[in-house]
Design an enzyme around this catalytic site. Structure first.
Site, PDB file in Angstrom:
ATOM      1  N   PHE A   1       0.816  -1.217   0.000  1.00  0.00           N
ATOM      2  CA  PHE A   1       0.000   0.000   0.000  1.00  0.00           C
ATOM      3  C   PHE A   1       0.850   1.268   0.000  1.00  0.00           C
ATOM      4  CE2 PHE A   1      -2.413  -3.341   2.189  1.00  0.00           C
ATOM      5  CZ  PHE A   1      -3.481  -3.446   1.306  1.00  0.00           C
ATOM      6  N   ASP A   2       0.336   2.274  -0.719  1.00  0.00           N
ATOM      7  CA  ASP A   2       0.979   3.585  -0.762  1.00  0.00           C
ATOM      8  C   ASP A   2       0.265   4.586   0.137  1.00  0.00           C
ATOM      9  OD1 ASP A   2       2.771   2.662  -2.767  1.00  0.00           O
ATOM     10  OD2 ASP A   2       1.233   3.045  -4.294  1.00  0.00           O
ATOM     11  N   ALA A   3      -1.029   4.380   0.369  1.00  0.00           N
ATOM     12  CA  ALA A   3      -1.830   5.309   1.162  1.00  0.00           C
ATOM     13  C   ALA A   3      -2.613   4.543   2.227  1.00  0.00           C
ATOM     14  CB  ALA A   3      -2.791   6.093   0.270  1.00  0.00           C
TER      15      ALA A   3
ATOM     16  N   GLU B   1       1.283   7.963   2.322  1.00  0.00           N
ATOM     17  CA  GLU B   1       0.253   9.009   2.413  1.00  0.00           C
ATOM     18  C   GLU B   1      -0.709   8.568   3.504  1.00  0.00           C
ATOM     19  OE1 GLU B   1      -1.402  12.404   1.592  1.00  0.00           O
ATOM     20  OE2 GLU B   1      -0.627  11.736  -0.337  1.00  0.00           O
TER      21      GLU B   1
ATOM     22  N   ARG C   1      -4.127   0.792  -4.370  1.00  0.00           N
ATOM     23  CA  ARG C   1      -2.963   0.857  -3.494  1.00  0.00           C
ATOM     24  C   ARG C   1      -3.291   1.595  -2.186  1.00  0.00           C
ATOM     25  NH1 ARG C   1       1.451  -2.136  -3.917  1.00  0.00           N
ATOM     26  NH2 ARG C   1       2.697  -0.394  -3.105  1.00  0.00           N
TER      27      ARG C   1
END
Length: 437
Positions: free
Chosen positions: A123-125, A158, A375
Site C-alpha cells: 500500500f501507498d496510502a 500518504e 494501493r
C-alpha cells in the site's frame, strides 16, 4: 501444494494459542495465497518462494509512546495494556473460530512483523478511522504514535484520517490527534472529517451544478455542533442553526434563550426570519444534519418546515451511523443516523450521506489527494462504515479489534452481507503497523 493452498499445521495452531508473537511461515505468491482455512500468510508480490526464518521484530514497549510525566502514571499504562491484551484475546478467539473454515478470503496477520511488512509492500496510502482505531476515549491505542511516525517518516506513506465525526472541524481534529497520539507531525490537510466532506460537497454542487457564482450567496441551516458550523462557514456560506444556544430563534435583550419544545400554535406562527434571511434575500440552499447531543423536537420542526418551504434545498447527512459504543459494558449510544432518520421520515426526503461508506467521500479523496484505490488501505473498527467503505469504493480494508466490532460480532455475521461485509485483512491493533526504528 495442491490447489495452491498451504496446510496450517497442528503445531502452528497450538503456537497461535500459546503465543501471538510467534511468526508462522506461510507459502506465498502474488497477490495472495490461501491456506486450507481461508487464511492467508504474508504477501510478497515480487516472488513465489516460501518465506521462512524471518527475523522477529520486537514489539514497541508500551511506555515508549508517552512522555516523562505519563511514565509514572500507572493508570495510563494499565489502560494501554488492557487495550493491547483485549485486542490480542479477540484475535485469538477469531483464530480459533476460523481455523478450519474454508471459503473466506480474509488475511490474518498476527504480529508486528507480518502486519508492517504486508502494509509496507502492498500500500501507498493509509486511511485511518479515529475513535476505536487510533484511540479509545482519551487513551491512545498501544504503540499508535510509533506506528504513525513510521508510516509517515520512515515509509513515506500518504496517511489520512477519515472520520464520520462531524463534531470537530479539521483544525480541532488535528489538535486532538496530535495531543492524544503525541504526534506533532500531523497537519490539517491530513484531516478528512465528515464536516469537511459536507462543506466540500455543498460547495461543489452549488458552484458546479446550480450556477452559484460565489458561496457567500449560499444559506445553510444546520443541526449539529459549532465544529460543523465553522467548517461550513469556511466555504463563505451563511450558516444558521447549530448549537441550542443559537438555534432556537427566541431573542431576548440579554441572550438567545434555549428552548426544546414547539407547540402546534407556535409552529403555525413561526416566522423563520432567522433561518431564511440569506445574503440575497429569503432562501435556504441546504440543511445539514450532524450529531447533536442537544437534538430536540424544536430543531426537528424547524428543519422539517425549511425543507418543505424549499424543496430544492439539499438535505445532507454528515454520516448515518446507527450507534457508538460507550462504557465497559458496550452500551449503544445513538448515532447521527437516528437524527437523520427522524428528519427523513417527517420530511419525506432522503438525505445525501457524505460520510463513510459514501462514494461521495471516496470521490472527494480521489480529487483532493489523487489516491489510487488499488494501493489504498482503510483501517477501521466498523463493518457497516469503514469496511463497507473500502469494499464499495475499490480499496482494501483492514479491521482492528480495538473498537466496535468484536470477535463475537464478526463470527455472527458469518460470510458477511451487503451492509456488513467482511474485511480483507484482520490484525489486533494499529500499533503493529509501523516498522521498528
Amino acid at each position: 501444494m495442491a490447489g495452491r493452498k498451504a496446510l496450517l499445521s497442528a503445531a502452528t495452531v497450538m503456537g497461535l494459542k500459546m503465543s501471538l508473537s510467534t511468526v508462522t511461515a506461510f507459502s506465498i505468491s502474488p497477490p495472495l495465497l490461501h491456506n486450507s482455512r481461508g487464511m492467508k500468510g504474508l504477501s510478497s508480490p515480487s516472488n513465489n518462494r516460501m518465506v521462512t526464518n524471518l527475523p522477529i521484530m520486537v514489539p514497541f514497549a508500551a511506555n515508549e509512546m508517552i512522555n516523562e510525566k505519563d511514565r509514572t502514571d500507572v493508570s495510563y499504562l494499565d489502560v494501554t495494556e488492557t487495550i493491547r491484551n483485549e485486542s490480542l484475546e479477540q484475535y485469538s478467539t477469531l483464530m480459533d473460530h476460523f481455523m478450519f473454515e474454508l471459503g473466506n478470503d480474509m488475511v490474518f496477520l498476527q504480529n508486528q512483523q507480518e502486519v508492517s511488512q504486508y502494509i509496507h509492500e502492498n500500500f501507498d496510502a493509509i486511511l485511518f478511522d479515529c475513535d476505536g482505531v487510533l484511540y479509545r476515549g482519551s487513551d491512545a491505542i498501544p504503540d499508535a504514535a510509533q506506528s504513525l511516525k513510521s508510516l509517515l517518516v520512515a515509509q513515506k506513506k500518504e496517511v489520512l484520517f477519515v472520520t464520520n465525526n462531524a463534531g470537530s472541524n479539521r483544525i480541532q481534529l488535528r489538535d486532538k490527534l496530535a495531543s492524544i497520539l503525541n504526534c506533532e507531525e500531523l497537519t490539517e490537510d491530513q484531516m478528512v472529517c465528515s464536516s469537511y466532506s459536507a462543506a466540500k460537497y455543498i460547495e461543489k454542487i452549488c458552484l458546479q451544478e446550480r450556477g452559484v457564482t460565489s458561496m457567500d450567496t449560499v444559506n445553510i441551516h444546520v443541526i449539529g455542533t459549532d465544529g460543523l458550523c465553522e467548517e461550513l462557514r469556511k466555504t463563505g456560506a451563511k450558516v444558521t442553526g447549530g448549537p441550542s444556544s443559537i438555534a432556537t430563534g427566541i431573542e431576548t435583550s440579554e441572550a438567545v434563550e434555549t428552548k426544546s419544545s414547539m407547540s402546534r400554535e407556535e409552529l403555525a406562527s413561526y416566522s423563520f426570519e432567522m433561518e431564511e434571511e440569506g445574503p440575497l434575500g429569503k432562501g435556504v440552499d441546504a440543511v445539514v444534519v450532524g450529531l447533536d447531543t442537544e437534538f430536540n423536537y424544536r430543531k426537528l420542526c424547524i428543519a422539517n418546515v425549511l425543507l418543505q418551504r424549499y424543496p430544492n434545498a439539499l438535505l445532507v447527512a454528515t454520516n448515518e451511523d446507527a450507534y457508538d459504543l460507550v462504557g465497559v459494558d458496550a452500551r449503544h449510544l445513538p448515532g447521527n443516523g437516528s437524527l437523520v432518520k427522524a428528519l427523513e421520515y417527517c420530511s419525506q426526503r432522503k438525505a445525501i450521506n457524505v460520510g463513510k461508506p459514501s462514494v461521495i467521500l471516496a470521490q472527494l479523496l480521489r480529487e483532493e489527494y489523487g489516491l489510487n484505490p488499488e494501493r489504498t488501505l482503510i483501517v477501521g473498527d466498523r463493518l457497516d462504515t469503514d469496511i463497507k467503505f473500502g469494499k464499495d469504493c475499490g480499496m482494501k480494508s483492514a479491521l482492528v479489534l480495538t473498537g466496535c466490532t468484536t470477535a463475537e460480532k464478526l463470527m455472527d455475521v458469518g460470510v458477511g452481507s451487503k451492509d456488513e461485509p467482511l474485511p480483507h485483512i484482520i490484525f489486533p491493533h494499529m500499533g503493529m503497523m509501523g516498522l521498528p526504528w
